[in-house]
Enzyme design. Structure first.
Site, PDB file in Angstrom:
ATOM      1  N   ARG A   1      -1.206   5.402  16.527  1.00  0.00           N
ATOM      2  CA  ARG A   1      -1.467   6.365  15.443  1.00  0.00           C
ATOM      3  C   ARG A   1      -1.177   7.818  15.803  1.00  0.00           C
ATOM      4  NH1 ARG A   1      -0.470   2.688  11.890  1.00  0.00           N
ATOM      5  NH2 ARG A   1      -2.203   1.353  11.288  1.00  0.00           N
TER       6      ARG A   1
ATOM      7  N   SER B   1      -5.470  -9.178   7.276  1.00  0.00           N
ATOM      8  CA  SER B   1      -4.950  -7.827   7.368  1.00  0.00           C
ATOM      9  C   SER B   1      -4.393  -7.665   8.783  1.00  0.00           C
ATOM     10  CB  SER B   1      -6.077  -6.830   7.104  1.00  0.00           C
ATOM     11  OG  SER B   1      -5.705  -5.566   7.567  1.00  0.00           O
TER      12      SER B   1
ATOM     13  N   ASP C   1       0.825  -1.223   0.000  1.00  0.00           N
ATOM     14  CA  ASP C   1       0.000   0.000   0.000  1.00  0.00           C
ATOM     15  C   ASP C   1       0.850   1.260   0.000  1.00  0.00           C
ATOM     16  OD1 ASP C   1      -2.478  -1.231   0.018  1.00  0.00           O
ATOM     17  OD2 ASP C   1      -2.600  -1.287   2.206  1.00  0.00           O
TER      18      ASP C   1
ATOM     19  N   ASP D   1      -8.150   4.039  11.320  1.00  0.00           N
ATOM     20  CA  ASP D   1      -6.818   4.651  11.303  1.00  0.00           C
ATOM     21  C   ASP D   1      -6.787   5.979  10.547  1.00  0.00           C
ATOM     22  OD1 ASP D   1      -5.669   2.771  12.942  1.00  0.00           O
ATOM     23  OD2 ASP D   1      -5.265   1.403  11.283  1.00  0.00           O
TER      24      ASP D   1
END
Ligand code: ARG
Length: 417
Positions: free
Chosen positions: A93, A173, A13, A122
């Site tokens: 995060r 994931s 990604d 996220d």
């Protein structure tokens, strides 16, 4: 040329993001890879960023910042989302966002970027945190904006000479850091299906864990764990050792259907051995050292903090205010807790503290009892007085709706007789 700082994991990604930012925004890309624990080969990630076209590729070891400014505060708060999730990703995060902002300022960048999709939490955490810290910065989320499927991403990568790791296609994931591992999607998307064993990496199945329990003694100072079995430890080692030991005993598996910020429910598997053990130990110490009202009110605060953290509001002033309350409560939360690890369970089996409010002479049922039993009589009379007055004046002995079946059962008995 304008510069964008991209949070870079080295995966497909974010690798694709480098090229896409160059093509679509005509920006110079600087990557930032942050080590929050459990990172694979950092120098290799740095090389890959450069090869893929980054002007500069920074790597930052942020494990101590993560522990001191995010993990320990969350532990002190007792923040667990929906009674299940120790918030590993959610806590990481805002720190990544802060470091993105720092690098953006150093580099004179106009924007920061991240590889989150438009469906997850996220994106919320990144965007809101960056905007809270640097309202002037633009946030770009190529994957969200572009909306590519995995196959399309792979095609784009091949076209642009970005290496796609062969045969490493995971059905899951994943996200992981020192504080926990999260596993989503693939076979887990059916909430009726038991998670396949290969979803787990940090923990053994409880049924395969050793038949002999392990004991661990954790010492806390003002709410922060400082030693294991009498040996002083820094945060990284302490958490890592508890992850290993807990994992060996099958401790810390969570299977949870979770309410995401964007309104969907998702099925999530977590592994968080250290978090599970430390939360239990910390809570046990608080039970012993906080007064009743402090302890009860703190639960309300913890619940609110868990929602703020989950929802990307770490840098809100409310979180700051609630954290100040939490810190103030931790003055007396020092002492040692003994935890037994056995076949998937972490059970507190002993606790001691110089600030303990537990008094054996008050609690005992044996001789030496210092509790004033006669005083209890008057106390109970007054404690229940308003309930008694109301019963007499308003309820006139009618049945309580809290137990509607009592009468029917009696009547049936009478019939049978
Ligand atoms: N559901 C968790 C959270 O919102 C974990 C998300 C991590 N991402 C992943 N791809 N597993 O914090």
């Amino acid at each position: 040329m304008a510069t964008v700082v991209l949070a870079y994991s080295g995966g497909l990604d974010t690798s694709v993001c480098i090229r896409w930012l160059q093509e679509h925004y005509a920006m110079d890309v600087v990557t930032l890879t942050i080590d929050l624990g459990h990172e694979p080969d950092l120098p290799a990630i740095q090389r890959k960023a450069k090869q893929t076209g980054a002007r500069e590729a920074y790597v930052v070891d942020a494990r101590d910042l993560f522990i001191d400014h995010f993990i320990w505060p969350a532990l002190k708060a007792g923040a667990v989302y929906e009674n299940a999730y120790y918030l590993a990703t959610a806590l990481g995060r805002p720190l990544i966002a802060k470091l993105l902002v720092d690098v953006a300022r150093e580099e004179g960048a106009e924007a920061v970027a991240h590889g989150s999709t438009g469906k997850g939490n996220d994106q919320v955490r990144f965007d809101v945190s960056v905007h809270a810290l640097a309202p002037e910065l633009q946030v770009i989320a190529p994957v969200r904006e572009w909306g590519l499927t995995r196959d399309q991403e792979e095609a784009y990568a091949k076209e642009h000479g970005i290496p796609v790791p062969e045969g490493s296609r995971q059905p899951y994931s994943l996200d992981q850091n020192l504080w926990g591992r999260s596993i989503e999607s693939g076979p887990l998307e059916d909430p009726w299906v038991e998670p396949p064993e290969d979803a787990y990496e940090w923990t053994v199945a409880p049924e395969n864990a050793p038949d002999t329990p392990a004991y661990v003694e954790i010492a806390f100072e003002e709410g922060i764990p400082v030693s294991l079995n009498g040996q002083e430890k820094n945060g990284v080692d302490l958490i890592q050792e508890l992850n290993d030991l807990g994992g060996d005993h099958g401790v810390g598996r969570v299977d949870h259907v979770e309410n995401r910020v964007v309104g969907i429910k998702s099925r999530e598997i977590y592994e968080c051995p250290a978090g599970t053990i430390l939360f239990k130990a910390h809570e046990a110490l608080e039970q012993m050292t906080l007064a009743r009202d402090q302890s009860h009110f703190k639960r309300v605060v913890a619940e609110e903090i868990s929602r703020l953290v989950y929802g990307g509001l770490w840098f809100s002033t409310l979180n700051r205010d609630l954290m100040a309350f939490v810190d103030s409560t931790q003055r007396s939360v020092s002492g040692t807790v003994r935890v037994k690890l056995y076949r998937g369970q972490a059970t507190v089996v002993g606790r001691q503290s110089p600030y303990s409010l537990y008094r054996e002479d008050l609690a005992t049922y044996l001789s030496g009892d210092a509790f004033d039993h006669r005083a209890a009589e008057g106390f109970v009379k007054i404690w229940g007085l308003s309930t008694q007055v109301q019963a007499r004046q308003q309820l006139h002995g009618e049945d309580t709706p809290l137990l509607p079946q009592a009468k029917r059962l009696e009547a049936k008995d009478a019939e049978d007789a």
